[in-house]
Design an enzyme around this catalytic site. Sequence first.
Site, PDB file in Angstrom:
ATOM      1  N   GLU A 160     -30.645 -21.991  32.954  1.00 52.25           N
ATOM      2  CA  GLU A 160     -31.376 -22.275  34.193  1.00 52.25           C
ATOM      3  C   GLU A 160     -30.402 -22.479  35.354  1.00 52.25           C
ATOM      4  OE1 GLU A 160     -31.639 -23.686  31.258  1.00 52.25           O
ATOM      5  OE2 GLU A 160     -33.680 -24.326  30.798  1.00 52.25           O
ATOM      6  N   CYS A 207     -25.997 -24.293  31.415  1.00 54.82           N
ATOM      7  CA  CYS A 207     -27.296 -23.848  30.903  1.00 54.82           C
ATOM      8  C   CYS A 207     -27.758 -22.577  31.606  1.00 54.82           C
ATOM      9  CB  CYS A 207     -28.338 -24.933  31.119  1.00 54.82           C
ATOM     10  SG  CYS A 207     -28.166 -26.371  30.063  1.00 54.82           S
ATOM     11  N   CYS A 241     -31.240 -29.806  34.064  1.00 54.22           N
ATOM     12  CA  CYS A 241     -31.818 -28.575  34.628  1.00 54.22           C
ATOM     13  C   CYS A 241     -33.191 -28.832  35.245  1.00 54.22           C
ATOM     14  CB  CYS A 241     -31.881 -27.484  33.563  1.00 54.22           C
ATOM     15  SG  CYS A 241     -30.271 -26.729  33.269  1.00 54.22           S
TER      16      CYS A 241
END
Length: 132
Positions: free
Chosen positions: A55, A53, A90
Amino acid sequence: MNDDALITAATNARKKAYAPYSGFKVGAALLDENGCIHTGQNVENAAYPNGICAETAAIAMMVQQGGTKIIKIAVSGGDGSQLCTPCGGCRQRIREFATDMTHVLICDAAGLQADLTLGALLPHSFGPENLG
Ligand code: THU
């Protein structure tokens, strides 16, 4: 540091996303305790679970540069019809370097959609303090 700079950084990072499988591009930008902005974007993989991801990528950049605290983070994704909130994994990764009061700015290509706190996204969380 105003929010606009962080949102712009997330928006620009999103343009670098590698998302050939989902077609869902995400960018993230975080401000650390040293006043530095670190960015990341999702990077998918033909073996789907190995994708990362936006993040997560931004956090890795922060750690590489010596940052230890997330002061604020912006995430940019989606077409505005829904909030592109960080996934559960995340949220926990952000939690490692942030507090319940840390702001998470949820954005689409047009800008800010929602200003949430990590505590709202991940209540009663488990963090480094729990390990004493
Ligand atoms: N994704 C992120 O990078 N961050 C989020 O906050 C939500 C989802 C990515 C993972 C995957 O590459 C794509 O978006 C679709 O789930």
